[in-house]
Design a protein around this motif. Sequence first.
Motif, PDB file in Angstrom:
ATOM      1  N   SER A  32       2.457  -3.597  -8.120  1.00 54.73           N
ATOM      2  CA  SER A  32       2.082  -4.330  -7.087  1.00 54.73           C
ATOM      3  C   SER A  32       0.691  -4.307  -6.636  1.00 54.73           C
ATOM      4  O   SER A  32       0.043  -5.558  -5.959  1.00 54.73           O
ATOM      5  CB  SER A  32       2.790  -4.095  -5.648  1.00 54.73           C
ATOM      6  OG  SER A  32       4.392  -4.206  -5.959  1.00 54.73           O
ATOM      7  N   ILE A  33      -0.195  -3.254  -7.022  1.00 47.71           N
ATOM      8  CA  ILE A  33      -1.585  -2.911  -6.630  1.00 47.71           C
ATOM      9  C   ILE A  33      -2.413  -3.038  -8.048  1.00 47.71           C
ATOM     10  O   ILE A  33      -3.596  -2.958  -7.504  1.00 47.71           O
ATOM     11  CB  ILE A  33      -1.713  -2.038  -5.533  1.00 47.71           C
ATOM     12  CG1 ILE A  33      -1.255  -0.971  -6.382  1.00 47.71           C
ATOM     13  CG2 ILE A  33      -1.241  -2.386  -4.307  1.00 47.71           C
ATOM     14  CD1 ILE A  33      -2.488   0.064  -6.997  1.00 47.71           C
ATOM     15  N   ALA A  34      -1.918  -3.151  -9.088  1.00 50.22           N
ATOM     16  CA  ALA A  34      -2.745  -2.976 -10.179  1.00 50.22           C
ATOM     17  C   ALA A  34      -3.938  -3.917 -10.471  1.00 50.22           C
ATOM     18  O   ALA A  34      -4.772  -3.551 -10.922  1.00 50.22           O
ATOM     19  CB  ALA A  34      -1.904  -2.925 -11.433  1.00 50.22           C
ATOM     20  N   LEU A  35      -3.654  -5.126  -9.873  1.00 49.02           N
ATOM     21  CA  LEU A  35      -4.677  -6.208 -10.016  1.00 49.02           C
ATOM     22  C   LEU A  35      -5.580  -6.318  -8.762  1.00 49.02           C
ATOM     23  O   LEU A  35      -6.474  -7.162  -8.824  1.00 49.02           O
ATOM     24  CB  LEU A  35      -4.017  -7.479 -10.466  1.00 49.02           C
ATOM     25  CG  LEU A  35      -3.358  -7.516 -11.886  1.00 49.02           C
ATOM     26  CD1 LEU A  35      -2.734  -8.858 -11.846  1.00 49.02           C
ATOM     27  CD2 LEU A  35      -4.406  -7.248 -12.839  1.00 49.02           C
ATOM     28  N   VAL A  36      -5.207  -5.724  -7.703  1.00 49.67           N
ATOM     29  CA  VAL A  36      -5.952  -5.725  -6.432  1.00 49.67           C
ATOM     30  C   VAL A  36      -7.489  -5.315  -6.732  1.00 49.67           C
ATOM     31  O   VAL A  36      -8.396  -5.977  -6.355  1.00 49.67           O
ATOM     32  CB  VAL A  36      -5.397  -4.851  -5.489  1.00 49.67           C
ATOM     33  CG1 VAL A  36      -6.301  -4.762  -4.178  1.00 49.67           C
ATOM     34  CG2 VAL A  36      -3.944  -5.401  -4.882  1.00 49.67           C
ATOM     35  N   PRO A  37      -7.766  -4.158  -7.387  1.00 47.10           N
ATOM     36  CA  PRO A  37      -9.280  -3.767  -7.680  1.00 47.10           C
ATOM     37  C   PRO A  37      -9.977  -5.002  -8.259  1.00 47.10           C
ATOM     38  O   PRO A  37     -10.992  -5.264  -8.222  1.00 47.10           O
ATOM     39  CB  PRO A  37      -9.125  -2.514  -8.396  1.00 47.10           C
ATOM     40  CG  PRO A  37      -7.696  -2.069  -8.316  1.00 47.10           C
ATOM     41  CD  PRO A  37      -6.919  -3.063  -8.129  1.00 47.10           C
ATOM     42  N   VAL A  38      -9.305  -5.541  -9.407  1.00 48.53           N
ATOM     43  CA  VAL A  38      -9.928  -6.672 -10.238  1.00 48.53           C
ATOM     44  C   VAL A  38     -10.245  -7.838  -9.098  1.00 48.53           C
ATOM     45  O   VAL A  38     -11.386  -8.479  -9.359  1.00 48.53           O
ATOM     46  CB  VAL A  38      -9.076  -6.889 -11.513  1.00 48.53           C
ATOM     47  CG1 VAL A  38      -9.615  -8.150 -12.111  1.00 48.53           C
ATOM     48  CG2 VAL A  38      -8.882  -5.985 -12.189  1.00 48.53           C
ATOM     49  N   ALA A  39      -9.043  -8.348  -8.469  1.00 44.07           N
ATOM     50  CA  ALA A  39      -9.361  -9.170  -7.493  1.00 44.07           C
ATOM     51  C   ALA A  39     -10.269  -9.362  -6.663  1.00 44.07           C
ATOM     52  O   ALA A  39     -11.057 -10.248  -6.361  1.00 44.07           O
ATOM     53  CB  ALA A  39      -8.064  -9.642  -6.984  1.00 44.07           C
ATOM     54  N   THR A  40     -10.300  -8.074  -5.994  1.00 46.02           N
ATOM     55  CA  THR A  40     -11.283  -7.804  -4.808  1.00 46.02           C
ATOM     56  C   THR A  40     -12.824  -7.700  -5.328  1.00 46.02           C
ATOM     57  O   THR A  40     -13.887  -8.100  -4.761  1.00 46.02           O
ATOM     58  CB  THR A  40     -11.180  -6.672  -4.092  1.00 46.02           C
ATOM     59  OG1 THR A  40     -10.970  -5.489  -4.962  1.00 46.02           O
ATOM     60  CG2 THR A  40      -9.791  -6.886  -3.301  1.00 46.02           C
ATOM     61  N   GLY A  51       6.712   0.091   3.070  1.00 46.61           N
ATOM     62  CA  GLY A  51       7.678   1.033   3.686  1.00 46.61           C
ATOM     63  C   GLY A  51       7.071   2.258   4.293  1.00 46.61           C
ATOM     64  O   GLY A  51       7.415   2.751   5.224  1.00 46.61           O
ATOM     65  N   SER A  52       5.807   2.571   3.974  1.00 50.37           N
ATOM     66  CA  SER A  52       5.227   3.786   4.615  1.00 50.37           C
ATOM     67  C   SER A  52       4.467   3.588   5.833  1.00 50.37           C
ATOM     68  O   SER A  52       4.016   4.556   6.673  1.00 50.37           O
ATOM     69  CB  SER A  52       4.212   4.443   3.590  1.00 50.37           C
ATOM     70  OG  SER A  52       3.185   3.665   3.161  1.00 50.37           O
ATOM     71  N   GLY A  53       4.078   2.281   6.070  1.00 51.24           N
ATOM     72  CA  GLY A  53       3.389   1.896   7.217  1.00 51.24           C
ATOM     73  C   GLY A  53       1.906   2.351   7.250  1.00 51.24           C
ATOM     74  O   GLY A  53       1.424   2.223   7.967  1.00 51.24           O
ATOM     75  N   GLU A  54       1.317   2.705   5.905  1.00 49.08           N
ATOM     76  CA  GLU A  54       0.113   2.927   5.953  1.00 49.08           C
ATOM     77  C   GLU A  54      -0.400   2.303   4.471  1.00 49.08           C
ATOM     78  O   GLU A  54       0.221   2.329   3.420  1.00 49.08           O
ATOM     79  CB  GLU A  54      -0.155   4.616   5.628  1.00 49.08           C
ATOM     80  CG  GLU A  54       0.267   5.265   6.816  1.00 49.08           C
ATOM     81  CD  GLU A  54       0.189   6.731   6.798  1.00 49.08           C
ATOM     82  OE1 GLU A  54      -0.582   7.190   5.948  1.00 49.08           O
ATOM     83  OE2 GLU A  54       0.820   7.534   7.586  1.00 49.08           O
ATOM     84  N   GLY A  55      -1.785   1.941   4.679  1.00 48.80           N
ATOM     85  CA  GLY A  55      -2.478   1.613   3.480  1.00 48.80           C
ATOM     86  C   GLY A  55      -1.996   0.359   2.722  1.00 48.80           C
ATOM     87  O   GLY A  55      -1.506  -0.555   3.365  1.00 48.80           O
ATOM     88  N   THR A  56      -2.374   0.243   1.430  1.00 51.37           N
ATOM     89  CA  THR A  56      -2.143  -0.859   0.760  1.00 51.37           C
ATOM     90  C   THR A  56      -0.750  -1.351   0.542  1.00 51.37           C
ATOM     91  O   THR A  56      -0.241  -0.312   0.140  1.00 51.37           O
ATOM     92  CB  THR A  56      -3.080  -0.949  -0.676  1.00 51.37           C
ATOM     93  OG1 THR A  56      -4.230  -0.367  -0.541  1.00 51.37           O
ATOM     94  CG2 THR A  56      -2.820  -2.177  -1.355  1.00 51.37           C
ATOM     95  N   ALA A  57      -0.339  -2.497   0.602  1.00 51.22           N
ATOM     96  CA  ALA A  57       1.151  -2.980   0.643  1.00 51.22           C
ATOM     97  C   ALA A  57       1.520  -2.850  -1.033  1.00 51.22           C
ATOM     98  O   ALA A  57       0.900  -3.382  -1.729  1.00 51.22           O
ATOM     99  CB  ALA A  57       1.269  -4.176   1.241  1.00 51.22           C
ATOM    100  N   SER A  58       3.023  -2.282  -1.116  1.00 58.03           N
ATOM    101  CA  SER A  58       3.523  -2.927  -2.439  1.00 58.03           C
ATOM    102  C   SER A  58       4.584  -3.957  -2.119  1.00 58.03           C
ATOM    103  O   SER A  58       4.375  -4.507  -1.188  1.00 58.03           O
ATOM    104  CB  SER A  58       4.408  -1.800  -2.931  1.00 58.03           C
ATOM    105  OG  SER A  58       5.318  -1.470  -1.980  1.00 58.03           O
ATOM    106  N   ALA A  59       5.129  -4.192  -3.282  1.00 59.00           N
ATOM    107  CA  ALA A  59       6.159  -5.228  -2.878  1.00 59.00           C
ATOM    108  C   ALA A  59       7.172  -5.084  -1.709  1.00 59.00           C
ATOM    109  O   ALA A  59       7.359  -5.849  -1.180  1.00 59.00           O
ATOM    110  CB  ALA A  59       7.029  -5.521  -4.265  1.00 59.00           C
TER     111      ALA A  59
END
Length: 438
Positions: free
Chosen positions: A349-357, A429-437
């Motif tokens: 879910s977050i693998a491409l987030v660094p590239v996109a940002t 589900g954790s309520g913290e940080g970057t979201a997953s699916a």
Amino acid sequence: MRYAWAGRNYTLLTAAAVITGLGNSGALIAAAFAVLAAGGDGTDVGLVAAARTVPLVVFLLVGGAVADRLPRHRVMVAANALNCLSQGVFAALVISGEARLWQMVALSALGGTGHAFFAPAAEGMVLSSVRGEQAGRAFAVFRMGVNGASIGGAALGGALIAAVGPGWVLAVDAAAFAVAGALRAFLDLGGMPGREPGGGLLADLRDGWREVVGRPWLWAVVAQFSVVNAVVAAAEAVYGPQVAQEHLGGAGPWGVALAAYGAGTVLGGLLMTRWRPRRILLTGTLCVFPLALPSAALAVPVPAGWLVAVMFATGVALEVFGVTWMMALHQEVPEEKFSRVSSYDWLGSIALVPVATAVAGPVETVVGRPAALWGCSALVALLTAAVLCVPDVRNLTRRDAAVVAGGPATAGASGGAADQPTVKAPSGGSGEGTASAS
């Protein structure tokens, strides 16, 4: 008085997640405006956001395997301590006016490392904290509490940034991590089902991988959100603050818009305490389509009042997906593999987030901000339509009673059992940080 399914561990997890939700929702805004206040531009904002996500990509799988081997609450407490330290130093540098771009990048990376170990452990704890027949309602209430915290946190964060600067908002987030870590130290794992000795870290990772690829509905949705989360992160972390600064009046209105999203998720969670859709993933996936709307609204850009309305409606719809996704994981995945499967979920879910940002700024330079935002919106809609072509996504149905894959229905509702946003963005589900699916 607590409901029968709201045991001690569930209550502690919910309280801790609400506290960190209050801190994080303001801190996400504060980090972007701290970079801009230090003289940075859109590219610099993207680099700081990417720096937090890169360690997630690197360490998530290890974090998931560790969380399925060690007591999950100890992994969570250690990660909270690291996040408290990194945010505290970040806050001190910003308040003193001495923050440099490389320092903000390094501290964001340190916080991301902590979250890589926290996220799989936290999701495993939450998924196994309730009985199978009460899972949907419990997850809805948990997420409703976390997302409700984002209403006050985002609005207050935006107001505090405008009044006293982003550094103090980061300091509040550091204090929230400290309090949440203390609460999680009291979680009780006495009723957790026993685990067979594993064959080593690599064997655990292979086992988790088999769980993911053996379920088409699981890998299809994770693949979808690998792109969806990336473009949403680019829109909200890089383009959104710039649109707000140039067209909406600054951090205050942007914070209100994000708070409206949180208000929508609260209403969506309230809906899911009553609504129990039979085809859980079909229902959830249909509710991902509205996630294309905020990027389109920023591309126009619409007035602040219209953006608030769009964010609210998106929050309602996406929370339906969040609850149904947690229900599917809880129902289909064995308890002893929750954290490993969660780590693959988060990684995809977050693998491409660094590239996109990181590339959001250069893309804006080449094609212009409106075109980049319209592209984000189109990708969300197209990928969501593609996921609906997977038969298991359309056909996976809710099982009401006790025959679930990993036996969570046997976990003690009194709190003896072991205990997203996310979403991102969709919230985990954790309520913290970057979201997953999830």
